[in-house]
Design a protein around this motif. Sequence first.
Motif, PDB file in Angstrom:
ATOM      1  N   GLY A  42      -9.347  -5.003   5.851  1.00  0.00           N
ATOM      2  CA  GLY A  42      -8.184  -4.653   5.044  1.00  0.00           C
ATOM      3  C   GLY A  42      -6.915  -5.218   5.652  1.00  0.00           C
ATOM      4  O   GLY A  42      -6.973  -5.994   6.611  1.00  0.00           O
ATOM      5  N   GLU A  43      -5.793  -4.826   5.068  1.00  0.00           N
ATOM      6  CA  GLU A  43      -4.497  -5.329   5.516  1.00  0.00           C
ATOM      7  C   GLU A  43      -3.520  -4.179   5.728  1.00  0.00           C
ATOM      8  O   GLU A  43      -3.602  -3.131   5.080  1.00  0.00           O
ATOM      9  CB  GLU A  43      -3.905  -6.301   4.490  1.00  0.00           C
ATOM     10  N   SER A  44      -2.573  -4.427   6.625  1.00  0.00           N
ATOM     11  CA  SER A  44      -1.500  -3.475   6.889  1.00  0.00           C
ATOM     12  C   SER A  44      -0.442  -3.556   5.792  1.00  0.00           C
ATOM     13  O   SER A  44      -0.538  -4.375   4.858  1.00  0.00           O
ATOM     14  CB  SER A  44      -0.860  -3.796   8.239  1.00  0.00           C
ATOM     15  N   ASP A 125       3.936   8.107  10.163  1.00  0.00           N
ATOM     16  CA  ASP A 125       3.009   8.392  11.252  1.00  0.00           C
ATOM     17  C   ASP A 125       1.607   8.501  10.646  1.00  0.00           C
ATOM     18  O   ASP A 125       1.314   9.453   9.913  1.00  0.00           O
ATOM     19  CB  ASP A 125       3.408   9.700  11.941  1.00  0.00           C
ATOM     20  N   LEU A 126       0.760   7.553  10.940  1.00  0.00           N
ATOM     21  CA  LEU A 126      -0.583   7.532  10.355  1.00  0.00           C
ATOM     22  C   LEU A 126      -1.402   8.752  10.748  1.00  0.00           C
ATOM     23  O   LEU A 126      -2.333   9.130  10.033  1.00  0.00           O
ATOM     24  CB  LEU A 126      -1.317   6.250  10.756  1.00  0.00           C
ATOM     25  N   ASN A 127      -1.044   9.361  11.858  1.00  0.00           N
ATOM     26  CA  ASN A 127      -1.766  10.550  12.291  1.00  0.00           C
ATOM     27  C   ASN A 127      -1.263  11.825  11.609  1.00  0.00           C
ATOM     28  O   ASN A 127      -1.611  12.928  12.019  1.00  0.00           O
ATOM     29  CB  ASN A 127      -1.691  10.714  13.807  1.00  0.00           C
ATOM     30  N   ARG A 128      -0.426  11.668  10.607  1.00  0.00           N
ATOM     31  CA  ARG A 128      -0.026  12.793   9.757  1.00  0.00           C
ATOM     32  C   ARG A 128      -0.300  12.465   8.286  1.00  0.00           C
ATOM     33  O   ARG A 128       0.239  13.088   7.392  1.00  0.00           O
ATOM     34  CB  ARG A 128       1.461  13.115   9.948  1.00  0.00           C
ATOM     35  N   LEU A 133      -3.146  10.264   2.413  1.00  0.00           N
ATOM     36  CA  LEU A 133      -3.626   8.878   2.432  1.00  0.00           C
ATOM     37  C   LEU A 133      -2.685   7.965   1.636  1.00  0.00           C
ATOM     38  O   LEU A 133      -3.112   7.222   0.753  1.00  0.00           O
ATOM     39  CB  LEU A 133      -5.059   8.796   1.882  1.00  0.00           C
ATOM     40  N   THR A 134      -1.420   8.011   2.006  1.00  0.00           N
ATOM     41  CA  THR A 134      -0.411   7.207   1.293  1.00  0.00           C
ATOM     42  C   THR A 134      -0.339   5.771   1.797  1.00  0.00           C
ATOM     43  O   THR A 134       0.235   4.918   1.115  1.00  0.00           O
ATOM     44  CB  THR A 134       0.978   7.843   1.451  1.00  0.00           C
ATOM     45  N   GLN A 135      -0.899   5.504   2.980  1.00  0.00           N
ATOM     46  CA  GLN A 135      -0.721   4.204   3.615  1.00  0.00           C
ATOM     47  C   GLN A 135      -2.026   3.409   3.611  1.00  0.00           C
ATOM     48  O   GLN A 135      -3.119   3.980   3.712  1.00  0.00           O
ATOM     49  CB  GLN A 135      -0.228   4.385   5.054  1.00  0.00           C
ATOM     50  N   PRO A 136      -1.929   2.084   3.514  1.00  0.00           N
ATOM     51  CA  PRO A 136      -3.159   1.270   3.494  1.00  0.00           C
ATOM     52  C   PRO A 136      -4.001   1.449   4.747  1.00  0.00           C
ATOM     53  O   PRO A 136      -5.235   1.462   4.682  1.00  0.00           O
ATOM     54  CB  PRO A 136      -2.640  -0.165   3.356  1.00  0.00           C
ATOM     55  N   GLU A 137      -3.334   1.614   5.898  1.00  0.00           N
ATOM     56  CA  GLU A 137      -4.074   1.779   7.151  1.00  0.00           C
ATOM     57  C   GLU A 137      -4.868   3.088   7.146  1.00  0.00           C
ATOM     58  O   GLU A 137      -6.011   3.126   7.611  1.00  0.00           O
ATOM     59  CB  GLU A 137      -3.106   1.753   8.342  1.00  0.00           C
ATOM     60  N   SER A 138      -4.265   4.154   6.617  1.00  0.00           N
ATOM     61  CA  SER A 138      -4.950   5.449   6.542  1.00  0.00           C
ATOM     62  C   SER A 138      -6.162   5.364   5.616  1.00  0.00           C
ATOM     63  O   SER A 138      -7.229   5.935   5.897  1.00  0.00           O
ATOM     64  CB  SER A 138      -4.001   6.530   6.032  1.00  0.00           C
TER      65      SER A 138
END
Length: 384
Positions: A42-44, A125-128, A133-138
């Motif tokens: 995937g991509e950031s 903050d991906l750990n929140r 799951l709003t972010q592509p990394e999450s």
Amino acid sequence: MNLEGIFNQNKENTIQGRYITLENIEPILNRESLKKDVKIIGESVLGKPIYSYQKGTGKLKIYLWSQMHGNESTTTKALFDFINLLNNGSDLANQLLSAFTFYCIPMLNPDGAKLYTRANANDIDLNRDSQNLTQPESKILRAVFEEFKPDYCFNLHDQRTIFGVADTGKPATVSFLAPSYNEEREVNESRLKAINLIAGINEVLQNFIPGQIGRFDDSFNINCIGDTFQYLGVPTLLFEAGHFAGDYEREVTRKYIFIALLSSFTILSENDIVSNINDKYLNIPQNKVVFFDFMYKNVKINYDGIEIITNFVAQYKEELIDNELNFNAYIVEVGDLKGYYGHYEYDAKEALYKDDFTNFPKQNQKANFNLNEKVFFVNGTIIK
């Protein structure tokens, strides 16, 4: 097993220090020996590739990810050291690969890594973000979890130099947590597996860094990825790489993270987990905020015409300037500071503080000063 020797043989010498970016790890991932096991999954936010590395044929499936926070790179280095071990053709490597299937995401947040920030490019903050799951990394992290169906998860982080092991005066060089799965912080079968494994790792590490292993607070937050995966029934271990004396580049701590990882899989492969050792886990002292980078004791200060003897402390800010990480020391507090420690401590023996400004250690001022105009400090440390 000579754990330190195994680390030295497999250390990935092309990456070191604290500022580890995608540009640093891509040449490793593109090596002929590795690239057949590497994928772009995937991509950031900024369109940077997020890589996975999968190897092994074993029944027990292990999911590891690092640099969820872009400025937490120590475990990334240790993860590549471990990947080197898996690829060195040794009997140990073959044993691990036949017992386990490893799925690694060495850098989940390449945008944050480049900017040297905790958050991603959207300042999240991906750990929140494990629920929304709003972010592509999450989304990538969660999708792999659901497809790979791991038996254990390893959530790999760094922690700041401010943490000590309870009130012992020792830094928390490595800390662990078996995250809670509910508000009551109960222990179910899944969490107990993580607890028992951490207790086993702790027994190994105490031989190397006695008294320097801490336990992270286990307050429940379903938005945190470790709590979510534990809630979903998969034993999850949080690793926190912390400070070792003088090791601001975290090259010594890197070794102990590697040893912790290898010990984890040795314990699991040998089925050497002792059941019902919750007490051994709870006896690991909790992390406590008790450290500053610099502490200056018994300093004489002329304050409004009155001379007082006091203490003050300074802390490094990690500042990225022209793609170079700088450790710049700033004064943060003046006072008694009882119960706190400095990684560097200096007894002024009532020498008079002076600087180029107010002759008083002010908050957020650079730690450049002198004592009795004889001993000079620049960026927190004595200059000869």
